[in-house]
Motif scaffolding. Structure first.
Motif, mmCIF file in Angstrom:
data_model
loop_
_atom_site.group_PDB
_atom_site.id
_atom_site.type_symbol
_atom_site.label_atom_id
_atom_site.label_comp_id
_atom_site.label_asym_id
_atom_site.label_seq_id
_atom_site.Cartn_x
_atom_site.Cartn_y
_atom_site.Cartn_z
ATOM 1 N N UNK A 1 -5.741 -6.470 6.040
ATOM 2 C CA UNK A 1 -5.090 -5.633 5.497
ATOM 3 C C UNK A 1 -6.590 -4.642 4.665
ATOM 4 N N UNK A 2 -7.788 -4.571 5.010
ATOM 5 C CA UNK A 2 -8.413 -3.932 4.555
ATOM 6 C C UNK A 2 -8.898 -3.240 5.643
ATOM 7 N N UNK A 3 -9.280 -3.315 6.792
ATOM 8 C CA UNK A 3 -8.950 -2.491 7.686
ATOM 9 C C UNK A 3 -7.900 -1.495 8.128
ATOM 10 N N UNK A 4 -6.875 -2.099 7.486
ATOM 11 C CA UNK A 4 -5.719 -1.313 7.821
ATOM 12 C C UNK A 4 -5.948 0.009 6.766
ATOM 13 N N UNK A 5 -6.564 0.055 5.521
ATOM 14 C CA UNK A 5 -6.566 0.405 4.595
ATOM 15 C C UNK A 5 -7.400 1.656 4.903
ATOM 16 N N UNK A 6 -8.676 1.612 5.657
ATOM 17 C CA UNK A 6 -10.222 2.213 5.752
ATOM 18 C C UNK A 6 -8.764 2.836 7.345
ATOM 19 N N UNK A 7 -8.444 2.645 8.180
ATOM 20 C CA UNK A 7 -7.917 3.375 8.964
ATOM 21 C C UNK A 7 -7.125 4.430 8.341
ATOM 22 N N UNK A 8 -6.704 4.146 7.125
ATOM 23 C CA UNK A 8 -5.295 5.226 6.220
ATOM 24 C C UNK A 8 -6.001 6.561 6.153
ATOM 25 N N UNK A 9 -7.156 6.248 5.787
ATOM 26 C CA UNK A 9 -7.719 7.796 4.886
ATOM 27 C C UNK A 9 -7.498 8.652 4.991
#
Ligand code: B4P
Length: 186
Positions: A178-186
């Protein structure tokens, strides 16, 4: 980028944050650990906090906000900072939003587990604030003061729920994805 770890006592917020910090190098700020360290050092803040913690009550908002604000002065945008145990009240959530740049709170990960699982874990852990009476008080305080934050962060469109009555590894895999997904969506 700030990631709020939300959930009842014993849900495993600290366990997950420590593991992610060790394995991925993400920053981890635990208000419970900060308070316990102050108490160990015998500072005025620590002595005041220990009394609240020992009763299963929350430490007053003004104390907590002052303590956390100093740590939030430099939050690099591309690096996750896992906020473990803060905010725990609506007043703390509003204070947090006021002291970080808009949009910095990218995620709130809500760890949920049934009460019997939480109680069994805490009684097994056996910290001084893990007696049955204090654990029951902490759960009641959580329902009253902290649970409203689930709706608060849902309304802001940043809430993700993770079932916390599973193995440490399963939860860690889901949280980091979930965190990686949020990082990638920046
Ligand atoms: P915290 O230190 O934040 O502790 P917690 O909520 O009880 O535990 P957590 O959810 O992090 O569970 P953990 O990983 O340790 O707070 C303590 C007190 O500090 C509060 O009651 C309050 O008085 C004060 N405080 C802190 N922040 C505050 C704030 N912002 N405002 C006011 N007051 C504040 O895991 C628990 C146990 O379960 C461990 O033994 C662990 O090994 C085990 N476990 C974890 N995950 C597991 C899994 N998946 N399977 C089996 N066991 C697991």
């Amino acid at each position: 980028m700030i990631i709020v770890l939300l959930g009842p006592p014993g849900a495993g917020k600290g366990t997950q944050a420590m593991r992610a910090a060790a394995e991925r190098g993400w920053r981890h700020l635990s208000t419970g650990d900060l308070l316990r360290e102050e108490a160990r050092l015998g500072t005025p803040l620590g002595l005041q906090a220990a009394a609240y913690m020992g009763r299963g009550e929350l430490v007053p908002d003004d104390v907590m906000v002052a303590m956390v604000a100093g740590h939030l002065r430099s939050v690099p945008d591309g690096q996750p900072l896992l906020l473990d145990g803060f905010p725990r009240t609506l007043a703390q959530a509003r204070a947090l939003e006021a002291c970080v740049p808009g949009g910095a709170i990218r995620l709130a990960v809500y760890f949920c587990a049934p009460d019997p699982v939480l109680v069994a874990r805490l009684l097994r852990r056996g910290r001084p604030d893990d007696t049955r009476e204090v654990v029951e008080r902490r759960l009641a305080v959580y329902r009253e003061s902290t649970e409203p934050l689930v709706a608060y962060f849902r309304n802001r469109g940043v809430l993700r729920t993770v079932r916390a009555d599973r193995s440490v590894e399963e939860i860690q895999n889901e949280m980091t994805a979930i965190v990686e997904e949020a990082l990638a969506a920046r």
